[in-house]
Design a protein around this motif. Sequence first.
Motif, PDB file in Angstrom:
ATOM      1  N   ARG A  94       0.726  -1.478   0.392  1.00  0.00           N
ATOM      2  CA  ARG A  94       0.225  -0.173  -0.007  1.00  0.00           C
ATOM      3  C   ARG A  94       0.962   1.471   0.260  1.00  0.00           C
ATOM      4  NH1 ARG A  94      -3.950  -2.234   5.165  1.00  0.00           N
ATOM      5  NH2 ARG A  94      -3.798  -4.086   4.526  1.00  0.00           N
ATOM      6  N   ASP A 160       0.382   4.382   8.936  1.00  0.00           N
ATOM      7  CA  ASP A 160       0.988   5.174   8.251  1.00  0.00           C
ATOM      8  C   ASP A 160       1.611   6.471   8.828  1.00  0.00           C
ATOM      9  OD1 ASP A 160       1.921   5.634   5.969  1.00  0.00           O
ATOM     10  OD2 ASP A 160       0.094   6.863   4.679  1.00  0.00           O
ATOM     11  N   VAL A 177      -6.488  -2.741   6.957  1.00  0.00           N
ATOM     12  CA  VAL A 177      -7.358  -1.449   7.529  1.00  0.00           C
ATOM     13  C   VAL A 177      -6.145  -0.409   7.194  1.00  0.00           C
ATOM     14  CG1 VAL A 177      -8.535   0.396   9.439  1.00  0.00           C
ATOM     15  CG2 VAL A 177      -9.964  -2.159   9.190  1.00  0.00           C
ATOM     16  N   SER A 178      -6.536   0.801   6.970  1.00  0.00           N
ATOM     17  CA  SER A 178      -5.179   1.700   6.835  1.00  0.00           C
ATOM     18  C   SER A 178      -5.373   2.620   7.873  1.00  0.00           C
ATOM     19  CB  SER A 178      -5.084   1.801   5.574  1.00  0.00           C
ATOM     20  OG  SER A 178      -4.422   0.887   4.582  1.00  0.00           O
ATOM     21  N   MET A 204     -10.468   2.771   5.086  1.00  0.00           N
ATOM     22  CA  MET A 204      -8.880   3.893   4.970  1.00  0.00           C
ATOM     23  C   MET A 204      -9.645   4.894   5.908  1.00  0.00           C
ATOM     24  SD  MET A 204      -7.437   5.980   2.402  1.00  0.00           S
ATOM     25  CE  MET A 204      -8.768   7.607   2.789  1.00  0.00           C
ATOM     26  N   LYS A 222     -15.122   4.499   3.448  1.00  0.00           N
ATOM     27  CA  LYS A 222     -13.197   5.855   3.665  1.00  0.00           C
ATOM     28  C   LYS A 222     -14.143   6.970   4.328  1.00  0.00           C
ATOM     29  CE  LYS A 222     -11.758   6.539  -0.366  1.00  0.00           C
ATOM     30  NZ  LYS A 222     -11.809   7.759  -1.595  1.00  0.00           N
ATOM     31  N   PRO A 255     -11.413  -0.043  -0.059  1.00  0.00           N
ATOM     32  CA  PRO A 255     -10.044   1.589  -0.345  1.00  0.00           C
ATOM     33  C   PRO A 255      -9.012   1.463   0.626  1.00  0.00           C
ATOM     34  CG  PRO A 255     -12.280   2.113   0.787  1.00  0.00           C
ATOM     35  CD  PRO A 255     -12.266   0.587   0.705  1.00  0.00           C
ATOM     36  N   SER A 256      -9.048   0.307   1.973  1.00  0.00           N
ATOM     37  CA  SER A 256      -8.145   0.439   2.743  1.00  0.00           C
ATOM     38  C   SER A 256      -6.626   0.360   1.572  1.00  0.00           C
ATOM     39  CB  SER A 256      -7.395  -0.300   3.620  1.00  0.00           C
ATOM     40  OG  SER A 256      -7.849  -1.857   3.083  1.00  0.00           O
ATOM     41  N   MET A 259      -5.744   3.249  -1.289  1.00  0.00           N
ATOM     42  CA  MET A 259      -5.438   4.292  -0.349  1.00  0.00           C
ATOM     43  C   MET A 259      -5.241   5.753  -0.822  1.00  0.00           C
ATOM     44  SD  MET A 259      -3.911   3.277   2.446  1.00  0.00           S
ATOM     45  CE  MET A 259      -2.560   4.680   2.673  1.00  0.00           C
ATOM     46  N   GLN A 261      -7.149   9.179  -1.089  1.00  0.00           N
ATOM     47  CA  GLN A 261      -7.280   9.543  -0.178  1.00  0.00           C
ATOM     48  C   GLN A 261      -8.180  10.521  -0.397  1.00  0.00           C
ATOM     49  OE1 GLN A 261      -4.724  10.501   3.125  1.00  0.00           O
ATOM     50  NE2 GLN A 261      -3.485   9.144   1.767  1.00  0.00           N
TER      51      GLN A 261
END
Length: 282
Positions: A94, A160, A177-178, A204, A222, A255-256, A259, A261
């Motif tokens: 990612r 991140d 999950v991000s 995300m 998201k 979405p994770s 990435m 945004q």
Amino acid sequence: MVVRESQSVKDFWEKLKAEAREILVREPMLRAFLDEAILQRTTFAEGLAALISARLETAVLSRATLFQVCLDAYRKEPDILNAAVADMQAVISRDPASARLTIPFLYLKGCHALQAYRVAHFLWQEGRTDLARYLQSVISNVFAVDIHPAARLGRGLMFDHATGLVIGETAVVGDDVSILQEVTLGGTGKEEGDRHPKVEAGVMIGAGAKILGNIRIGAGAKIGAGSVVLHPVAPHTTVAGIPARPVGHPREEMPSLDMDQSLEDAATVCTQACGVICSRQV
């Protein structure tokens, strides 16, 4: 102390060692660092324990003692190692700035804080809550990441940058999950009991978002950067704003993993129609 490792963990470790040897050719000045973290370690369990203990040793909890605490956790619960591998592979897939396995393993504090949390969570489940809380406080001081050891986190997670991340005691985070920096999964006040968010798989969460209360964030949602989320979010929905409101649906299923945004999703909320989803494509 024998730690059982799956074949996938062993394969991951061999790839890490190969990368470390390549780094050593390019940067011989890093020999002591690479030897301590990887090249003189027999297994992934030893390497990860060495990494955590080197980062978190204190006058109270020596490096040697913490190393043994980690190995004991891995011996009793070897699935921690599988989760750690999934976390590091998530970063590689990612994060365009992380092209090699050694990057999350050696350098990224979000990954380090997550792996240290996994040991603290093991201690909490074993009833060693004071040691778990002490380790939490050290993790917070060193990494500026504060995860309560009772929180339940899945695997394949990417934190991140991670600075300022807070995850409360009764929070639950699903797989894949991000989460970016300055995110809070917190409560709304002094309420007791189950009081923190439940984040499902594939979500995300953008930088600076605050998700507060015992609310559910549906799979594949998201959360826009800087949003304040006070109400449940339906699966596969994009929300943004203060307070957060639906603004569309992510183009991607998870979405994770992508990435992306931006908020230019497959549909937008009409600003003149009280939150009605428009059919206009963006």
